[in-house]
Design a protein around this motif. Sequence first.
Motif, PDB file in Angstrom:
ATOM      1  N   ASP A   1     -18.879 -14.417 -56.414  1.00  0.00           N
ATOM      2  CA  ASP A   1     -19.477 -15.311 -57.443  1.00  0.00           C
ATOM      3  C   ASP A   1     -18.803 -14.789 -59.091  1.00  0.00           C
ATOM      4  OD1 ASP A   1     -20.567 -17.280 -59.257  1.00  0.00           O
ATOM      5  OD2 ASP A   1     -22.380 -16.712 -58.643  1.00  0.00           O
ATOM      6  N   LEU A   2     -17.559 -15.144 -59.252  1.00  0.00           N
ATOM      7  CA  LEU A   2     -16.908 -14.560 -60.296  1.00  0.00           C
ATOM      8  C   LEU A   2     -17.711 -15.070 -61.638  1.00  0.00           C
ATOM      9  CD1 LEU A   2     -13.056 -15.466 -60.445  1.00  0.00           C
ATOM     10  CD2 LEU A   2     -14.216 -13.588 -61.117  1.00  0.00           C
ATOM     11  N   LEU A   3     -18.332 -16.326 -61.717  1.00  0.00           N
ATOM     12  CA  LEU A   3     -19.118 -16.776 -62.961  1.00  0.00           C
ATOM     13  C   LEU A   3     -20.551 -15.725 -63.075  1.00  0.00           C
ATOM     14  CD1 LEU A   3     -18.564 -20.524 -62.356  1.00  0.00           C
ATOM     15  CD2 LEU A   3     -17.063 -18.939 -63.802  1.00  0.00           C
ATOM     16  N   ALA A   4     -20.858 -14.942 -62.270  1.00  0.00           N
ATOM     17  CA  ALA A   4     -22.108 -14.029 -62.514  1.00  0.00           C
ATOM     18  C   ALA A   4     -21.650 -12.758 -63.058  1.00  0.00           C
ATOM     19  CB  ALA A   4     -23.016 -14.181 -61.206  1.00  0.00           C
TER      20      ALA A   4
ATOM     21  N   TRP B   1     -13.718 -28.528 -60.962  1.00  0.00           N
ATOM     22  CA  TRP B   1     -14.324 -29.388 -59.768  1.00  0.00           C
ATOM     23  C   TRP B   1     -15.789 -28.545 -59.304  1.00  0.00           C
ATOM     24  CZ3 TRP B   1      -8.726 -28.494 -58.645  1.00  0.00           C
ATOM     25  CH2 TRP B   1      -7.864 -29.563 -59.201  1.00  0.00           C
ATOM     26  N   ASP B   2     -16.002 -27.611 -59.877  1.00  0.00           N
ATOM     27  CA  ASP B   2     -17.400 -27.054 -59.603  1.00  0.00           C
ATOM     28  C   ASP B   2     -17.358 -26.420 -58.239  1.00  0.00           C
ATOM     29  OD1 ASP B   2     -19.893 -26.127 -60.056  1.00  0.00           O
ATOM     30  OD2 ASP B   2     -20.928 -27.864 -59.491  1.00  0.00           O
ATOM     31  N   THR B   3     -16.256 -25.864 -57.594  1.00  0.00           N
ATOM     32  CA  THR B   3     -16.075 -25.209 -56.491  1.00  0.00           C
ATOM     33  C   THR B   3     -16.377 -23.901 -56.427  1.00  0.00           C
ATOM     34  OG1 THR B   3     -13.854 -24.736 -57.070  1.00  0.00           O
ATOM     35  CG2 THR B   3     -14.008 -26.757 -55.748  1.00  0.00           C
ATOM     36  N   PRO B   4     -16.947 -23.224 -55.231  1.00  0.00           N
ATOM     37  CA  PRO B   4     -17.288 -21.839 -55.328  1.00  0.00           C
ATOM     38  C   PRO B   4     -15.928 -21.136 -55.636  1.00  0.00           C
ATOM     39  CG  PRO B   4     -17.044 -22.672 -53.210  1.00  0.00           C
ATOM     40  CD  PRO B   4     -16.763 -23.778 -53.931  1.00  0.00           C
ATOM     41  N   SER B   5     -16.214 -20.056 -56.616  1.00  0.00           N
ATOM     42  CA  SER B   5     -15.186 -19.510 -57.717  1.00  0.00           C
ATOM     43  C   SER B   5     -14.419 -18.522 -56.483  1.00  0.00           C
ATOM     44  CB  SER B   5     -15.833 -18.668 -58.586  1.00  0.00           C
ATOM     45  OG  SER B   5     -16.621 -17.549 -58.233  1.00  0.00           O
ATOM     46  N   GLY B   6     -14.966 -17.632 -55.656  1.00  0.00           N
ATOM     47  CA  GLY B   6     -14.179 -16.636 -54.717  1.00  0.00           C
ATOM     48  C   GLY B   6     -13.482 -17.534 -53.814  1.00  0.00           C
ATOM     49  N   PRO B   7     -13.757 -18.425 -53.184  1.00  0.00           N
ATOM     50  CA  PRO B   7     -12.905 -19.216 -52.127  1.00  0.00           C
ATOM     51  C   PRO B   7     -11.632 -19.946 -52.988  1.00  0.00           C
ATOM     52  CG  PRO B   7     -15.163 -19.430 -51.505  1.00  0.00           C
ATOM     53  CD  PRO B   7     -15.269 -18.610 -52.791  1.00  0.00           C
ATOM     54  N   SER B   8     -12.226 -20.393 -54.258  1.00  0.00           N
ATOM     55  CA  SER B   8     -10.917 -21.134 -55.174  1.00  0.00           C
ATOM     56  C   SER B   8      -9.875 -20.157 -55.295  1.00  0.00           C
ATOM     57  CB  SER B   8     -11.669 -21.560 -56.370  1.00  0.00           C
ATOM     58  OG  SER B   8     -12.706 -22.386 -55.882  1.00  0.00           O
ATOM     59  N   VAL B   9     -10.260 -18.963 -55.667  1.00  0.00           N
ATOM     60  CA  VAL B   9      -9.164 -17.912 -55.977  1.00  0.00           C
ATOM     61  C   VAL B   9      -8.250 -17.707 -54.920  1.00  0.00           C
ATOM     62  CG1 VAL B   9      -8.759 -15.378 -56.434  1.00  0.00           C
ATOM     63  CG2 VAL B   9     -10.412 -16.719 -57.699  1.00  0.00           C
ATOM     64  N   VAL B  10      -9.024 -17.487 -53.637  1.00  0.00           N
ATOM     65  CA  VAL B  10      -8.133 -17.555 -52.331  1.00  0.00           C
ATOM     66  C   VAL B  10      -7.471 -18.408 -51.875  1.00  0.00           C
ATOM     67  CG1 VAL B  10      -8.560 -16.928 -49.876  1.00  0.00           C
ATOM     68  CG2 VAL B  10      -9.809 -15.527 -51.494  1.00  0.00           C
ATOM     69  N   VAL B  11      -7.857 -19.793 -52.354  1.00  0.00           N
ATOM     70  CA  VAL B  11      -6.971 -20.870 -52.078  1.00  0.00           C
ATOM     71  C   VAL B  11      -6.080 -21.151 -53.019  1.00  0.00           C
ATOM     72  CG1 VAL B  11      -7.329 -23.511 -52.222  1.00  0.00           C
ATOM     73  CG2 VAL B  11      -8.822 -22.542 -50.908  1.00  0.00           C
ATOM     74  N   ALA B  12      -6.017 -20.753 -54.089  1.00  0.00           N
ATOM     75  CA  ALA B  12      -4.996 -20.582 -55.066  1.00  0.00           C
ATOM     76  C   ALA B  12      -3.814 -19.747 -54.732  1.00  0.00           C
ATOM     77  CB  ALA B  12      -5.615 -20.361 -56.580  1.00  0.00           C
ATOM     78  N   ALA B  13      -4.481 -18.485 -54.356  1.00  0.00           N
ATOM     79  CA  ALA B  13      -3.536 -17.463 -53.616  1.00  0.00           C
ATOM     80  C   ALA B  13      -2.707 -17.996 -52.589  1.00  0.00           C
ATOM     81  CB  ALA B  13      -4.256 -16.119 -53.400  1.00  0.00           C
ATOM     82  N   THR B  14      -3.264 -18.548 -51.842  1.00  0.00           N
ATOM     83  CA  THR B  14      -2.707 -19.075 -50.449  1.00  0.00           C
ATOM     84  C   THR B  14      -1.667 -20.007 -50.753  1.00  0.00           C
ATOM     85  OG1 THR B  14      -4.662 -18.615 -49.180  1.00  0.00           O
ATOM     86  CG2 THR B  14      -3.111 -19.958 -48.252  1.00  0.00           C
ATOM     87  N   GLY B  15      -2.042 -21.084 -51.922  1.00  0.00           N
ATOM     88  CA  GLY B  15      -1.138 -22.062 -52.320  1.00  0.00           C
ATOM     89  C   GLY B  15       0.193 -21.388 -52.716  1.00  0.00           C
ATOM     90  N   LEU B  16       0.095 -20.408 -53.377  1.00  0.00           N
ATOM     91  CA  LEU B  16       1.151 -19.679 -54.009  1.00  0.00           C
ATOM     92  C   LEU B  16       1.951 -19.106 -52.818  1.00  0.00           C
ATOM     93  CD1 LEU B  16      -0.468 -17.588 -57.066  1.00  0.00           C
ATOM     94  CD2 LEU B  16       1.046 -19.644 -57.270  1.00  0.00           C
TER      95      LEU B  16
END
Lengths: 282, 243
Positions: A132-135, A249-264
């Motif tokens: 949880d990046l935001l915490a 989009w109010d998605t969970p931050s940890g998985p969002s970072v991983v999704v972005a990394a996978t996208g790259l």
Amino acid sequence: MDDFLWRALLAGLGVALISGPLGCFIVWRRMAYFGDTLAHSALLGIALGFLLNLKGNLFSGLTLNTLLMLTTLGVCITISFVLVILQSQKRLATDTLLGILAHSSLSLGLVALAFLQGEGLRIDLYAYLFGDLLAVTQTDLDWIYGGGALVLLCLVWIWQSLLSIIVHEELAAVEGVPVAWVRLLFMLMVALVIAVAMKIVGILLITSMLIIPAATARSFARTPEQMAIFASLIGGMAVALGLYMSWEWDTPSGPSVVVAATGLFIITFIIPISALLKLFKV
Amino acid sequence: MISDTILIQVCNVSVRFQQYTALDNISLEVQRGEIITLIGPNGAGKSTLVRVVLGLLKPQNGSVYRQAGIRIGYMPQGLSIDPVLPLTVERFLSLGSSNTKSALERVLEEVGAVGLLMRPLQNISGGEMQRVLLARALLREPDLLVLDEPIQGVDIIGQYELYELIAQIRSQRGCGILMVSHDLHIVMSATDQVVCLNQHLCCSGHPETVTKHPAYLELFGARAGRDLAIYTHHHEQGKPNRE
């Protein structure tokens, strides 16, 4: 921008900065599963931290976050040593040992937390598993940048030796590299990074921050050093993108970072970037 | 008192792995300027003996003497680099010791591998890899060179060339050389002493005497004599610089 968003970005970038070079070594040494095992065992460290916090006045001087970081680090280091001891007995293959350690420590952590919850403890398990990046708090930031600086300094110090060991361990030993010490130090560094980065992407996703940016960086790099720097940059981009996704989009931050990394990572497969680099003679 | 031309001396060394005896009462000595070749079938303990000499393995029995301050250059058996590690020949050579670029170019010239400096290590041929490994060992200015199967993955012409190169390094640098070979036919010409190993020491001595030794013939059979004949024939057709 809000304060907590700045903290989240700073924390994420800090983690990306350390996990770039360290992740390269994990990829080169084929230690992905080792990283995963330490990460899984971190939950046991969390449970231990909460237990000490509940019981002891001994640690009243420490904030809960610091205590959790220390117990996690302790458990990760213990698991590393247990692995080394079991490996030296040569009775089971390393991946089998890692599987046993990873899942038994994760399960033990979950069971321990359930007992603590029975005692009235309220914790957000989801945040520990997936981050949880935001915490992120100021203490977390201090740990990330303090621990990160320590790890980066150590890594620069043993860089040449570590690389030499990866290429050929016995040749390195003959050439005077203290192989056992360097390997031990590297294990401790991985444990420290996992303990401090756990908050960001979570126990179950932390290995991806080590591996995906490093794997993505491979296609641009011509030297080990380039690969390490590119991995940090790509990790940083993934953090920024993931945080944006999470905010928008109010998605969970940890998985969002991983999704972005996978996208790259996928983009570098589709677009022949090395050909582009040649075109511009970079 | 051990003479100062002796670089390394292994005395009555035994190595056991659990029940299995890998080396049984082996003695060996390498002097400055000398080429010693270890031969023996698979599983004879050649690599184990090399690891004892290098100090990577402590024998259960016996003693190992190394000349004080000795520098050992080691060329390991075959090297495969994972494609995920971006490594040029230049970077690989600089891992063992710090050197200027011109020193790296000089040593590549010495081993006959000019122009490889900027090539990725994964893209060079087997023969080139052996030469690059030899170059890394030479960069340490060794008193003793330890070469574990230096001709592995090299075609037959390349094998002759490599052995000639090794003999040339010995005469130019005056270092001692301990070399492991699987087989012996080509090795014989470039070597001063052959040690035939099969867990225990079968026989040792000048190549000519070893090839006539009953223990040697028993180990390698009639094939060995035939291979040697081929080499001698080849040699008569005008290989330069031999005796």
